[in-house]
Each structure stands twice: as structure tokens, then as C-alpha cells.
Design a protein around this motif. Structure first.
Motif, PDB file in Angstrom:
ATOM      1  N   ILE A  67      -9.345  -5.655  -6.332  1.00 52.63           N
ATOM      2  CA  ILE A  67      -9.815  -6.772  -6.173  1.00 52.63           C
ATOM      3  C   ILE A  67      -8.928  -7.888  -6.287  1.00 52.63           C
ATOM      4  O   ILE A  67      -8.772  -8.841  -5.353  1.00 52.63           O
ATOM      5  N   VAL A  68      -8.221  -7.854  -7.548  1.00 54.10           N
ATOM      6  CA  VAL A  68      -7.143  -8.742  -7.569  1.00 54.10           C
ATOM      7  C   VAL A  68      -5.955  -9.082  -6.529  1.00 54.10           C
ATOM      8  O   VAL A  68      -5.595 -10.081  -6.481  1.00 54.10           O
ATOM      9  N   MET A  69      -5.700  -7.783  -5.980  1.00 58.21           N
ATOM     10  CA  MET A  69      -4.755  -7.953  -4.947  1.00 58.21           C
ATOM     11  C   MET A  69      -5.382  -7.704  -3.568  1.00 58.21           C
ATOM     12  O   MET A  69      -4.563  -7.288  -2.701  1.00 58.21           O
ATOM     13  N   MET A  70      -6.521  -7.903  -3.394  1.00 55.60           N
ATOM     14  CA  MET A  70      -7.290  -7.973  -2.213  1.00 55.60           C
ATOM     15  C   MET A  70      -6.904  -6.683  -1.021  1.00 55.60           C
ATOM     16  O   MET A  70      -6.771  -6.772  -0.010  1.00 55.60           O
ATOM     17  N   GLY A  71      -6.850  -5.480  -1.733  1.00 54.45           N
ATOM     18  CA  GLY A  71      -6.951  -4.483  -1.067  1.00 54.45           C
ATOM     19  C   GLY A  71      -5.086  -3.931  -1.003  1.00 54.45           C
ATOM     20  O   GLY A  71      -4.784  -3.070  -0.515  1.00 54.45           O
ATOM     21  N   GLU A  72      -4.198  -5.063  -1.239  1.00 54.17           N
ATOM     22  CA  GLU A  72      -2.986  -4.772  -0.907  1.00 54.17           C
ATOM     23  C   GLU A  72      -2.104  -3.482  -1.840  1.00 54.17           C
ATOM     24  O   GLU A  72      -1.410  -2.985  -1.491  1.00 54.17           O
TER      25      GLU A  72
ATOM     26  N   PHE B  11     -12.162  -0.547  -2.456  1.00 57.08           N
ATOM     27  CA  PHE B  11     -12.826  -1.666  -1.727  1.00 57.08           C
ATOM     28  C   PHE B  11     -11.427  -2.786  -1.335  1.00 57.08           C
ATOM     29  O   PHE B  11     -10.747  -3.179  -2.121  1.00 57.08           O
ATOM     30  N   ASP B  12     -11.365  -2.893  -0.097  1.00 58.82           N
ATOM     31  CA  ASP B  12     -10.569  -3.904   0.505  1.00 58.82           C
ATOM     32  C   ASP B  12     -11.136  -5.130   0.883  1.00 58.82           C
ATOM     33  O   ASP B  12     -11.675  -5.422   2.168  1.00 58.82           O
ATOM     34  N   LEU B  13     -10.890  -6.213   0.063  1.00 60.79           N
ATOM     35  CA  LEU B  13     -11.769  -7.399   0.243  1.00 60.79           C
ATOM     36  C   LEU B  13     -11.013  -7.948   1.552  1.00 60.79           C
ATOM     37  O   LEU B  13     -11.750  -8.647   2.355  1.00 60.79           O
TER      38      LEU B  13
END
Length: 248
Positions: A196-201, A223-225
């Protein structure tokens, strides 16, 4: 205090989203198509979101393509396995990046064959030192007006260098710490089960296994936001996700 927290979180996530969505998944990998008008709109938003740490898309894309081709070898522009710490790795990456931005260094032809988005007027303007300083001054002004005490000013360096800091976290952690779903022949790892904090990266192992797959998550607990947002943008016809080039 609330204003500072909201400002920091907004800057972090908007900067990271456009980093992931535009610089990484579009400029570098062409995971979706988009009209000229929307491309310019997203381009402008990327500059505003990154502000003082704006990363010129064409230079970023070339360097990232190099990273995939030479992953965790001496020719990789940012493998953590050739540097004693993340600072030295980041400085090395910055030198390569500046060379591509200024034209002092020319990339290998294989890394410029695919489309590279470019908006020379915006890139030249956004890359000026005075513009970066003005963004920094705006961040400082917000802290002067709303920070409850001086300790909060310790967050300012993160604002100033937001783009490179986020890139360094992904490149360092994503090739040193975590678990692997695939044997890719490099050191890529998934550093977070949620991301979550890195949005999937930080699902680097998944991404290196199938670089054209817009969804970096594979397992049920991943989970890849950024991809979730991309699906919404696809549904409302702002972008058009490309069919997967590989099976996973």
C-alpha cells in the motif's frame, strides 16, 4: 498539525502515483494507450506532483529499460548489490539520469526504439533549478504557516527529494529484502505483501517476471493500488490498458 499530515500524505501518494502510473507503467513500459490530450494532462500532473524532485520522463524511461535488461549486473543503473549503501547507489543513478537529461550521454539504441513521451518545453522549464527552488519554497511556507513546532521541519528534505527517495526505496528494498514468487535470474524481491505504502511498486519480483503485466500483484494477499486506479481510468475511457504481452 493536521494540515501538515494531510499535506505530507497527499504529496507522498500523488508523487508516487504519477511516478508509478506515468513514468513507470507508461513512459517505460507502455502498458496502456492514451490520447494526446490526456497524455499532456497526465504529464503536467506528474510535474506538479513531483515538484522540486521532478523526474524527466524520457530520461527515466530509458534508464528503467536499462534496469530491466541489465538487472543486478554491473550495467544496471541502480542495483543495490554494487554499492555499500543506498546513498551511493542513488548518486550513481543521478549521474546517469543527468547525462540522459542533458544529452551529454546517449543511451543505447535498443532503449529508444519504443515510444518515449516528451514535452520539451515543460521538461526544460520543470528541470530549471529556480523552478525546483520555488517548489521547495512553497513546501517551506506551508510548514511555517501550519507546523506546530520545529520538529516537523525534519520532513522537509523528504518533500524536496520525494521522487528520488521513492525510487531509491523501490530499487534498494525491491532487490534486497523480501520473498520471491519467481526465479528471474536476478535479485528482485517482493518487499511487502500488501504494497500500500509504495502503491504496488515493491512487488519487484513479480514485475521482473512479467514486465508488461500492468498488475504487479500475483498472490491473493498482494495488492497493487496503482493497478486498481488504472482499471478505473480504463473503465471511464481515460486510458486503454493493453492486453498482456505474456502469460503469468
Amino acid at each position: 498539525m493536521l494540515v501538515i499530515i494531510v499535506f505530507f500524505l497527499c504529496h507522498w501518494f500523488f508523487s508516487l502515483f504519477f511516478h508509478s502510473f506515468f513514468l513507470h507503467r507508461y513512459a517505460s513500459h507502455q502498458m496502456y494507450t492514451v490520447s494526446r490530450g490526456w497524455e499532456r494532462t497526465i504529464y503536467l500532473c506528474t510535474w506538479i506532483a513531483q515538484g522540486s524532485s521532478y523526474l524527466v520522463p524520457r530520461a527515466y524511461a530509458v534508464m528503467h529499460r536499462m534496469h530491466h535488461t541489465y538487472s543486478d549486473t554491473e550495467k544496471d543503473p541502480h542495483s543495490p548489490h554494487f554499492f555499500k549503501d543506498v546513498i551511493h547507489m542513488t548518486l550513481h543513478t543521478a549521474r546517469i539520469f543527468r547525462g540522459f537529461v542533458t544529452g551529454k550521454d546517449l543511451p543505447e539504441a535498443q532503449f529508444t526504439k519504443e515510444y518515449l513521451p516528451a514535452w520539451n518545453r515543460l521538461d526544460n522549464f520543470g528541470n530549471k533549478a529556480v523552478i525546483r527552488v520555488l517548489f521547495g519554497a512553497a513546501y517551506v511556507t506551508i510548514y511555517i504557516l501550519f507546523a506546530p513546532n520545529a520538529w516537523w521541519f525534519l520532513l522537509l528534505p523528504i518533500h524536496f527529494l520525494m521522487g528520488p527517495i521513492q525510487g531509491a526505496l523501490v530499487n534498494w528494498c525491491g532487490h534486497k529484502y523480501g520473498y520471491r514468487n519467481y526465479d528471474n535470474g536476478d535479485h528482485s524481491k517482493n518487499s511487502s505483501p500488501f504494497g500500500i505504502v509504495m502503491m504496488g511498486e515493491l512487488f519487484q519480483n513479480n514485475h521482473h517476471h512479467a514486465k508488461n503485466n500492468a498488475n504487479f500483484a500475483r498472490k491473493w494477499f498482494e495488492f497493487d493500488l496503482t493497478y486498481s486506479i488504472m482499471r478505473v481510468l480504463h473503465a471511464v475511457k481515460i486510458i486503454k490498458l493493453k492486453p498482456l504481452a505474456v502469460s503469468v
